[in-house]
Design a protein around this motif. Structure first.
Motif, PDB file in Angstrom:
ATOM      1  N   LEU A  17      -8.478  24.583 -39.483  1.00  0.00           N
ATOM      2  CA  LEU A  17      -8.958  25.944 -39.683  1.00  0.00           C
ATOM      3  C   LEU A  17     -10.471  25.946 -39.817  1.00  0.00           C
ATOM      4  CD1 LEU A  17      -8.186  28.938 -40.147  1.00  0.00           C
ATOM      5  CD2 LEU A  17      -8.137  28.420 -42.610  1.00  0.00           C
ATOM      6  N   THR A  18     -11.134  26.633 -38.905  1.00  0.00           N
ATOM      7  CA  THR A  18     -12.578  26.827 -38.998  1.00  0.00           C
ATOM      8  C   THR A  18     -12.823  28.156 -39.695  1.00  0.00           C
ATOM      9  OG1 THR A  18     -13.021  25.534 -37.011  1.00  0.00           O
ATOM     10  CG2 THR A  18     -14.708  27.138 -37.676  1.00  0.00           C
ATOM     11  N   ILE A  19     -13.693  28.139 -40.679  1.00  0.00           N
ATOM     12  CA  ILE A  19     -14.001  29.345 -41.432  1.00  0.00           C
ATOM     13  C   ILE A  19     -15.402  29.785 -41.056  1.00  0.00           C
ATOM     14  CG2 ILE A  19     -14.350  30.299 -43.729  1.00  0.00           C
ATOM     15  CD1 ILE A  19     -12.107  27.704 -44.081  1.00  0.00           C
ATOM     16  N   SER A  20     -15.487  30.970 -40.424  1.00  0.00           N
ATOM     17  CA  SER A  20     -16.772  31.472 -39.955  1.00  0.00           C
ATOM     18  C   SER A  20     -16.659  32.954 -39.625  1.00  0.00           C
ATOM     19  CB  SER A  20     -17.211  30.704 -38.705  1.00  0.00           C
ATOM     20  OG  SER A  20     -18.387  31.257 -38.164  1.00  0.00           O
ATOM     21  N   ASP A  21     -17.696  33.695 -39.957  1.00  0.00           N
ATOM     22  CA  ASP A  21     -17.776  35.095 -39.558  1.00  0.00           C
ATOM     23  C   ASP A  21     -18.371  35.252 -38.167  1.00  0.00           C
ATOM     24  OD1 ASP A  21     -16.703  36.179 -41.897  1.00  0.00           O
ATOM     25  OD2 ASP A  21     -18.652  36.314 -42.875  1.00  0.00           O
ATOM     26  N   THR A  22     -18.951  34.196 -37.634  1.00  0.00           N
ATOM     27  CA  THR A  22     -19.681  34.315 -36.376  1.00  0.00           C
ATOM     28  C   THR A  22     -19.113  33.480 -35.234  1.00  0.00           C
ATOM     29  OG1 THR A  22     -21.206  32.561 -37.073  1.00  0.00           O
ATOM     30  CG2 THR A  22     -21.849  34.832 -37.566  1.00  0.00           C
ATOM     31  N   ARG A  23     -18.429  32.395 -35.515  1.00  0.00           N
ATOM     32  CA  ARG A  23     -17.973  31.503 -34.444  1.00  0.00           C
ATOM     33  C   ARG A  23     -16.661  31.965 -33.829  1.00  0.00           C
ATOM     34  NH1 ARG A  23     -18.302  25.578 -36.943  1.00  0.00           N
ATOM     35  NH2 ARG A  23     -19.968  26.151 -38.347  1.00  0.00           N
ATOM     36  N   LEU A  25     -13.711  30.194 -30.908  1.00  0.00           N
ATOM     37  CA  LEU A  25     -13.288  28.845 -30.521  1.00  0.00           C
ATOM     38  C   LEU A  25     -14.242  28.211 -29.509  1.00  0.00           C
ATOM     39  CD1 LEU A  25      -9.380  28.922 -30.323  1.00  0.00           C
ATOM     40  CD2 LEU A  25     -10.819  27.650 -31.908  1.00  0.00           C
ATOM     41  N   ALA A  26     -14.792  29.016 -28.603  1.00  0.00           N
ATOM     42  CA  ALA A  26     -15.679  28.474 -27.572  1.00  0.00           C
ATOM     43  C   ALA A  26     -16.963  27.878 -28.152  1.00  0.00           C
ATOM     44  CB  ALA A  26     -16.032  29.566 -26.561  1.00  0.00           C
ATOM     45  N   GLU A  27     -17.402  28.361 -29.325  1.00  0.00           N
ATOM     46  CA  GLU A  27     -18.631  27.844 -29.949  1.00  0.00           C
ATOM     47  C   GLU A  27     -18.352  26.968 -31.152  1.00  0.00           C
ATOM     48  OE1 GLU A  27     -18.559  31.630 -30.541  1.00  0.00           O
ATOM     49  OE2 GLU A  27     -18.755  31.815 -28.383  1.00  0.00           O
ATOM     50  N   ASP A  28     -17.116  26.618 -31.383  1.00  0.00           N
ATOM     51  CA  ASP A  28     -16.732  25.893 -32.601  1.00  0.00           C
ATOM     52  C   ASP A  28     -16.910  24.390 -32.413  1.00  0.00           C
ATOM     53  OD1 ASP A  28     -15.688  25.161 -35.048  1.00  0.00           O
ATOM     54  OD2 ASP A  28     -13.603  25.495 -34.436  1.00  0.00           O
ATOM     55  N   THR A  29     -18.165  23.943 -32.434  1.00  0.00           N
ATOM     56  CA  THR A  29     -18.431  22.529 -32.174  1.00  0.00           C
ATOM     57  C   THR A  29     -17.897  21.626 -33.278  1.00  0.00           C
ATOM     58  OG1 THR A  29     -20.655  22.733 -33.105  1.00  0.00           O
ATOM     59  CG2 THR A  29     -20.436  22.987 -30.712  1.00  0.00           C
ATOM     60  N   SER A  30     -17.976  22.045 -34.535  1.00  0.00           N
ATOM     61  CA  SER A  30     -17.441  21.193 -35.608  1.00  0.00           C
ATOM     62  C   SER A  30     -15.921  21.103 -35.506  1.00  0.00           C
ATOM     63  CB  SER A  30     -17.885  21.682 -36.985  1.00  0.00           C
ATOM     64  OG  SER A  30     -17.452  22.997 -37.225  1.00  0.00           O
ATOM     65  N   GLY A  31     -15.274  22.206 -35.154  1.00  0.00           N
ATOM     66  CA  GLY A  31     -13.822  22.172 -34.936  1.00  0.00           C
ATOM     67  C   GLY A  31     -13.454  21.288 -33.762  1.00  0.00           C
ATOM     68  N   ASP A  32     -14.265  21.343 -32.690  1.00  0.00           N
ATOM     69  CA  ASP A  32     -14.016  20.476 -31.533  1.00  0.00           C
ATOM     70  C   ASP A  32     -14.112  19.002 -31.919  1.00  0.00           C
ATOM     71  OD1 ASP A  32     -13.744  22.702 -29.875  1.00  0.00           O
ATOM     72  OD2 ASP A  32     -15.802  22.579 -29.101  1.00  0.00           O
ATOM     73  N   ILE A  33     -15.129  18.674 -32.723  1.00  0.00           N
ATOM     74  CA  ILE A  33     -15.299  17.284 -33.164  1.00  0.00           C
ATOM     75  C   ILE A  33     -14.060  16.823 -33.933  1.00  0.00           C
ATOM     76  CG2 ILE A  33     -16.588  15.805 -34.772  1.00  0.00           C
ATOM     77  CD1 ILE A  33     -19.105  17.498 -33.938  1.00  0.00           C
ATOM     78  N   LEU A  34     -13.614  17.642 -34.882  1.00  0.00           N
ATOM     79  CA  LEU A  34     -12.428  17.271 -35.659  1.00  0.00           C
ATOM     80  C   LEU A  34     -11.183  17.185 -34.786  1.00  0.00           C
ATOM     81  CD1 LEU A  34     -12.975  19.283 -38.948  1.00  0.00           C
ATOM     82  CD2 LEU A  34     -12.766  16.793 -38.737  1.00  0.00           C
ATOM     83  N   ALA A  35     -10.981  18.157 -33.918  1.00  0.00           N
ATOM     84  CA  ALA A  35      -9.794  18.148 -33.045  1.00  0.00           C
ATOM     85  C   ALA A  35      -9.769  16.874 -32.194  1.00  0.00           C
ATOM     86  CB  ALA A  35      -9.781  19.393 -32.166  1.00  0.00           C
ATOM     87  N   LEU A  45      -2.366  17.394 -33.557  1.00  0.00           N
ATOM     88  CA  LEU A  45      -2.997  18.661 -33.927  1.00  0.00           C
ATOM     89  C   LEU A  45      -1.966  19.749 -33.648  1.00  0.00           C
ATOM     90  CD1 LEU A  45      -5.584  20.096 -34.895  1.00  0.00           C
ATOM     91  CD2 LEU A  45      -6.218  20.314 -32.478  1.00  0.00           C
ATOM     92  N   VAL A  46      -1.331  20.265 -34.708  1.00  0.00           N
ATOM     93  CA  VAL A  46      -0.223  21.209 -34.537  1.00  0.00           C
ATOM     94  C   VAL A  46      -0.676  22.661 -34.511  1.00  0.00           C
ATOM     95  CG1 VAL A  46       1.527  19.642 -35.451  1.00  0.00           C
ATOM     96  CG2 VAL A  46       0.322  21.178 -37.008  1.00  0.00           C
ATOM     97  N   ALA A  47      -1.888  22.933 -34.978  1.00  0.00           N
ATOM     98  CA  ALA A  47      -2.418  24.301 -34.950  1.00  0.00           C
ATOM     99  C   ALA A  47      -3.928  24.249 -35.112  1.00  0.00           C
ATOM    100  CB  ALA A  47      -1.801  25.137 -36.067  1.00  0.00           C
ATOM    101  N   ARG A  48      -4.585  25.236 -34.509  1.00  0.00           N
ATOM    102  CA  ARG A  48      -6.036  25.367 -34.669  1.00  0.00           C
ATOM    103  C   ARG A  48      -6.392  26.846 -34.602  1.00  0.00           C
ATOM    104  NH1 ARG A  48     -10.953  22.992 -30.920  1.00  0.00           N
ATOM    105  NH2 ARG A  48     -12.630  23.905 -32.188  1.00  0.00           N
ATOM    106  N   GLU A  49      -7.064  27.324 -35.646  1.00  0.00           N
ATOM    107  CA  GLU A  49      -7.409  28.737 -35.718  1.00  0.00           C
ATOM    108  C   GLU A  49      -8.776  28.913 -36.372  1.00  0.00           C
ATOM    109  OE1 GLU A  49      -4.234  30.960 -37.588  1.00  0.00           O
ATOM    110  OE2 GLU A  49      -2.729  30.000 -36.319  1.00  0.00           O
ATOM    111  N   ILE A  50      -9.282  30.140 -36.280  1.00  0.00           N
ATOM    112  CA  ILE A  50     -10.524  30.521 -36.951  1.00  0.00           C
ATOM    113  C   ILE A  50     -10.201  31.653 -37.910  1.00  0.00           C
ATOM    114  CG2 ILE A  50     -12.804  31.571 -36.655  1.00  0.00           C
ATOM    115  CD1 ILE A  50     -13.205  29.951 -34.206  1.00  0.00           C
ATOM    116  N   SER A  51     -10.823  31.597 -39.088  1.00  0.00           N
ATOM    117  CA  SER A  51     -10.676  32.645 -40.097  1.00  0.00           C
ATOM    118  C   SER A  51     -12.050  33.149 -40.502  1.00  0.00           C
ATOM    119  CB  SER A  51      -9.958  32.090 -41.335  1.00  0.00           C
ATOM    120  OG  SER A  51      -9.958  33.050 -42.376  1.00  0.00           O
ATOM    121  N   ARG A  52     -12.128  34.426 -40.814  1.00  0.00           N
ATOM    122  CA  ARG A  52     -13.364  34.961 -41.380  1.00  0.00           C
ATOM    123  C   ARG A  52     -13.575  34.374 -42.776  1.00  0.00           C
ATOM    124  NH1 ARG A  52     -12.997  40.212 -42.724  1.00  0.00           N
ATOM    125  NH2 ARG A  52     -10.746  40.031 -42.723  1.00  0.00           N
ATOM    126  N   ASP A  53     -14.797  34.468 -43.278  1.00  0.00           N
ATOM    127  CA  ASP A  53     -15.124  34.033 -44.633  1.00  0.00           C
ATOM    128  C   ASP A  53     -14.576  35.066 -45.623  1.00  0.00           C
ATOM    129  OD1 ASP A  53     -17.008  31.599 -44.479  1.00  0.00           O
ATOM    130  OD2 ASP A  53     -17.886  32.969 -43.020  1.00  0.00           O
TER     131      ASP A  53
END
Length: 175
Positions: A17-23, A25-35, A45-53
């Motif tokens: 889970l990436t937590i960001s108000d601005t990112r 998936l296409a710009e989620d470089t830290s999430g890409d590194i972890l994935a 990797l069973v799930a990948r999502e973005i959540s607002r702060d």
């Protein structure tokens, strides 16, 4: 200490889970590194999502994955700083059963090598919630590399000696 090649590797099912108000998936470089690192290590990797702060939104994601039998661990990235919008540790407080204080302590100690005293601004932390590990890392690329490469890659490897998080998984729901 280290990896005992004579032991069997057991893959861990991980949600990210990436937590960001601005990112997105296409710009989620830290999430890409972890994935990439999760998969390269042999885990699933069973799930990948973005959540607002937002504490409620983050907690809702976490509750869903905690209740999912397929998820063994959740890794979050982002929202661990000191600003008003950084609420990931508070969201973890809403779902946790137990803290894992050594995770944040070790993360900041290791991070000191990279960023010096600026590591004091990190609230990286980890908890156990209903038998599921949750690890909250800062959102920078360097921080996720440090957190994965220096802590999680080892502790989520069932072959790591003298002990690791994986061998405890069957007992996390004990009462």
């Amino acid at each position: 200490m280290g990896i005992d090649e004579s032991r069997t590797f057991k893959p861990v099912n991980i949600a990210l889970l990436t937590i960001s108000d601005t990112r997105k998936l296409a710009e989620d470089t830290s999430g890409d590194i972890l994935a990439d690192r999760i998969k390269l290590a042999g885990h699933k990797l069973v799930a990948r999502e973005i959540s607002r702060d937002d504490k409620n939104e983050i907690a809702a994601h976490l509750h869903r994955w905690i209740d999912d039998e397929e998820v063994d661990a959740v890794i979050t990235t982002g929202g661990t700083g000191l600003t008003g919008r950084d609420v990931t540790p508070e969201a973890l407080d809403r779902v946790k059963d137990k803290d894992i204080p050594g995770f944040g302590e070790l993360f900041r100690w290791l991070s000191f090598e990279s960023i010096g005293t600026s590591t004091i601004q990190s609230r990286a932390c980890a908890v156990i919630a209903r038998g599921t590990y949750i690890f909250a890392l800062p959102g920078s690329n360097g921080a996720v590399k440090d957190g994965w490469d220096k802590i999680l890659a080892l502790q989520l490897d069932s072959r790591h000696r003298p002990c690791n998080f994986v061998e405890l998984m069957p007992r996390l729901r004990e009462r």
